[in-house]
Design an enzyme around this catalytic site. Structure first.
Site, PDB file in Angstrom:
ATOM      1  N   PRO A 274      46.921  30.709  36.252  1.00  0.00           N
ATOM      2  CA  PRO A 274      46.770  32.142  36.472  1.00  0.00           C
ATOM      3  C   PRO A 274      46.470  32.463  37.936  1.00  0.00           C
ATOM      4  CG  PRO A 274      44.779  31.237  35.474  1.00  0.00           C
ATOM      5  CD  PRO A 274      45.775  30.110  35.555  1.00  0.00           C
ATOM      6  N   GLY A 275      47.016  33.552  38.390  1.00  0.00           N
ATOM      7  CA  GLY A 275      46.711  34.055  39.727  1.00  0.00           C
ATOM      8  C   GLY A 275      46.174  35.472  39.621  1.00  0.00           C
ATOM      9  N   ARG A 276      47.074  36.388  39.307  1.00  0.00           N
ATOM     10  CA  ARG A 276      46.745  37.817  39.281  1.00  0.00           C
ATOM     11  C   ARG A 276      45.519  38.131  38.418  1.00  0.00           C
ATOM     12  NH1 ARG A 276      50.754  41.767  39.887  1.00  0.00           N
ATOM     13  NH2 ARG A 276      52.312  40.213  39.336  1.00  0.00           N
ATOM     14  N   ARG A 312      52.872  46.114  47.677  1.00  0.00           N
ATOM     15  CA  ARG A 312      53.314  46.180  46.287  1.00  0.00           C
ATOM     16  C   ARG A 312      53.932  47.531  45.906  1.00  0.00           C
ATOM     17  NH1 ARG A 312      50.782  45.584  42.228  1.00  0.00           N
ATOM     18  NH2 ARG A 312      52.235  44.167  41.221  1.00  0.00           N
ATOM     19  N   TYR A 316      57.682  46.911  44.761  1.00  0.00           N
ATOM     20  CA  TYR A 316      57.885  46.878  43.299  1.00  0.00           C
ATOM     21  C   TYR A 316      57.643  48.225  42.644  1.00  0.00           C
ATOM     22  CZ  TYR A 316      56.399  42.050  44.486  1.00  0.00           C
ATOM     23  OH  TYR A 316      56.220  40.823  45.059  1.00  0.00           O
ATOM     24  N   CYS A 344      56.370  53.746  60.282  1.00  0.00           N
ATOM     25  CA  CYS A 344      57.501  54.670  60.404  1.00  0.00           C
ATOM     26  C   CYS A 344      58.636  54.324  59.449  1.00  0.00           C
ATOM     27  CB  CYS A 344      57.979  54.726  61.836  1.00  0.00           C
ATOM     28  SG  CYS A 344      57.583  53.275  62.774  1.00  0.00           S
TER      29      CYS A 344
HETATM   30  N1  LLP Z   1      52.810  29.736  38.552  1.00  0.00           N
HETATM   31  C1  LLP Z   1      54.010  29.920  39.134  1.00  0.00           C
HETATM   32  C2  LLP Z   1      54.983  28.819  39.145  1.00  0.00           C
HETATM   33  C3  LLP Z   1      54.316  31.167  39.718  1.00  0.00           C
HETATM   34  O1  LLP Z   1      55.512  31.356  40.277  1.00  0.00           O
HETATM   35  C4  LLP Z   1      53.362  32.218  39.693  1.00  0.00           C
HETATM   36  C5  LLP Z   1      53.633  33.524  40.292  1.00  0.00           C
HETATM   37  C6  LLP Z   1      52.112  31.953  39.095  1.00  0.00           C
HETATM   38  C7  LLP Z   1      51.878  30.709  38.521  1.00  0.00           C
HETATM   39  C8  LLP Z   1      51.005  32.981  39.036  1.00  0.00           C
HETATM   40  O2  LLP Z   1      51.384  34.035  38.214  1.00  0.00           O
HETATM   41  P1  LLP Z   1      50.317  35.193  37.836  1.00  0.00           P
HETATM   42  O3  LLP Z   1      49.226  34.582  37.004  1.00  0.00           O
HETATM   43  O4  LLP Z   1      49.798  35.726  39.113  1.00  0.00           O
HETATM   44  O5  LLP Z   1      51.126  36.176  37.081  1.00  0.00           O
HETATM   45  N2  LLP Z   1      54.030  39.282  44.352  1.00  0.00           N
HETATM   46  C9  LLP Z   1      54.204  39.687  42.970  1.00  0.00           C
HETATM   47  C10 LLP Z   1      53.891  38.581  41.999  1.00  0.00           C
HETATM   48  C11 LLP Z   1      54.700  37.314  42.247  1.00  0.00           C
HETATM   49  C12 LLP Z   1      54.375  36.199  41.278  1.00  0.00           C
HETATM   50  C13 LLP Z   1      55.088  34.947  41.632  1.00  0.00           C
HETATM   51  N3  LLP Z   1      54.752  33.791  40.868  1.00  0.00           N
HETATM   52  C14 LLP Z   1      53.359  40.933  42.719  1.00  0.00           C
HETATM   53  O6  LLP Z   1      52.700  41.429  43.633  1.00  0.00           O
HETATM   54  O7  LLP Z   1      53.393  41.473  41.607  1.00  0.00           O
END
Ligand code: LLP
Length: 419
Positions: A274-276, A312, A316, A344
């Protein structure tokens, strides 16, 4: 808002007034809450307690060293997508044996550095990458533990730019090629296939696509074992989506139960990346209204943050809540504002016709849910210095990335001697 709430009429991060931080640091800046980071991590750890599962925080969401260190202290591993991120993870104290290296285009040099660092696993996404890794590992005399990332051809039902699991996406190996490629992998020197990886996209707010992808992975696992491969791990990719506006992502308990129902009796250790969901709602972006410009057709709040700081919305069409730092009067009438930055381009717009309480020049506003893919995606477009990042912990705060001066930015460039 969790860790961010009004107290005594002013937005606070934990026990610290956002006004005080703005005075000390200047605007704009990112502001993160330790309590929220810890709560989000603990929610994953708690939901998966009792399963053979571990969290590898996806650094790409927010790779500040202090954020990484916060997760290191909770026992997290890391999912990295470049050698730069790998070095950050190591510098943030994450042990090499808890680092997974993902990404569709890892260079030979990156693969070499990853092998030299002895990281836990490399997730391979193509035959040429597999062959390159085999050559690099053989030259180093080591064996690379790998996953093949499979593309399960599942629609993640998220924004097209962050969906990764359909067959037309650049990611992973086509599901129907996977058995052949595991066979190839097992035959190559310096390669040991130990895992299957999958990641179908980000900001998923429904369990069904996850379930569909994981079921395909489980089916593949049975086939691979029947083919004689010793697969002991599954890497299930990114985490759940978060609430930006009114999305209702599934409960972690339901997600964990679904994972258990599919993988519980497979005898595999599960990795979650997880990231987000760990950082998104643990951060805000604080900005100052430079001018309120009342035109004939629109009222603009021109703020000192811009698309280079938080891309973002431009990239998006993403929604971020916007609230004033000074708590509005109860029952204050809302007025539609276009909230825009100074860059700008018309794309430098955070919100269009957003109903907001009255705003005036010099007011502070907070962009919510900005902890993920905010600072990490920022740039210096328009020679706007990267903005500070600040971490709150209880009644303390610290600048965890200072704002560079323009002079420092210029000093990093070189003019050739023929000019
Ligand atoms: N693992 C892999 C292989 C990934 O490509 C990603 C995110 C994650 C984990 C983490 O995913 P999450 O838990 O954050 O959903 N910049 C975009 C999001 C790009 C995500 C790319 N890959 C945004 O601002 O919405």
């Amino acid at each position: 808002m969790g860790a961010f709430a009004y107290r005594y009429g002013v937005l606070h991060a934990e026990s610290v007034s956002v006004n005080d931080i703005a005075r000390a640091v200047g605007t704009p800046f990112y502001l993160y809450s330790t309590a929220a980071l810890e709560a989000h991590y603990s929610a994953y750890a708690g939901a998966f307690a009792g399963q053979d599962a571990g969290v590898c925080y996806a650094l790409k969401a927010n790779s500040n060293l202090a954020v990484i260190r916060t997760f290191t202290r909770l026992g997290s591993g890391a999912d990295v997508v470049s050698v730069g991120e790998m070095k950050r993870a190591l510098a943030g104290g994450i042990p090499a044996e808890r680092i997974v290296f993902s990404g569709v285009g890892k260079t030979r040099e990156e693969l070499r550095e990853a092998l030299e660092a002895k990281i836990h696993q490399i997730n391979v996404e193509s035959i040429p990458e597999l062959e390159a890794l085999s050559a690099v590992a053989s030259s180093l005399g080591v064996v690379a533990p790998i996953a093949i990332r499979v593309n399960p051809d599942v629609d993640a039902k998220t924004h097209a730019k962050i969906a990764t699991g359909k067959k037309e996406n650049k990611f992973g190996i086509d599901y129907d090629q996977a058995r052949d490629i595991y066979k190839l992998a097992a035959s190559l020197p310096g390669i040991k296939p130990v895992s299957i990886a999958v990641h179908i996209g980000s900001q998923l707010t429904d369990l069904a696509p996850f379930r569909a992808a994981y079921e395909r992975v489980a089916a593949l696992l049975h086939q691979l074992r029947a083919d004689g491969h010793d697969i002991q791990r599954l890497d299930l990719g990114g985490g759940l989506g978060i609430t930006y506006k009114n999305e209702a992502p599934p409960d972690l308990a339901d997600y964990a139960a679904m994972v258990r129902s599919i993988t519980g009796n497979l005898g595999c250790r599960v990795t979650l990346e997880p990231g987000r969901s760990l950082v998104g709602n643990a951060g805000i972006l604080v900005s100052r209204v430079i001018y309120v410009k009342q035109g004939l057709h629109r009222r603009f709040a021109i703020v000192d943050a811009a698309m280079n700081d938080l891309i973002r919305p431009s990239l998006y069409e993403a929604y971020h809540g916007i609230i004033p730092v000074a708590e509005p009067e109860a029952g204050a009438a809302l007025e539609p504002f276009d909230v825009v930055g100074p860059v700008c381009e018309s794309g430098d717009t955070f919100a269009v016709q957003r109903p907001l309480p009255p705003l005036a020049d010099d007011d502070l506003v907070a962009f919510l849910s900005a902890g993920a893919y905010g600072a990490a995606m920022s740039s210096t477009y328009n020679t706007r210095p990267l903005i500070p990042e600040v971490l709150v912990n209880g009644d303390r705060f610290a600048v965890i990335r200072p704002r560079p001066t323009v002079e420092e930015m210029l000093a990093a460039e070189r003019v050739p001697d023929w000019l």
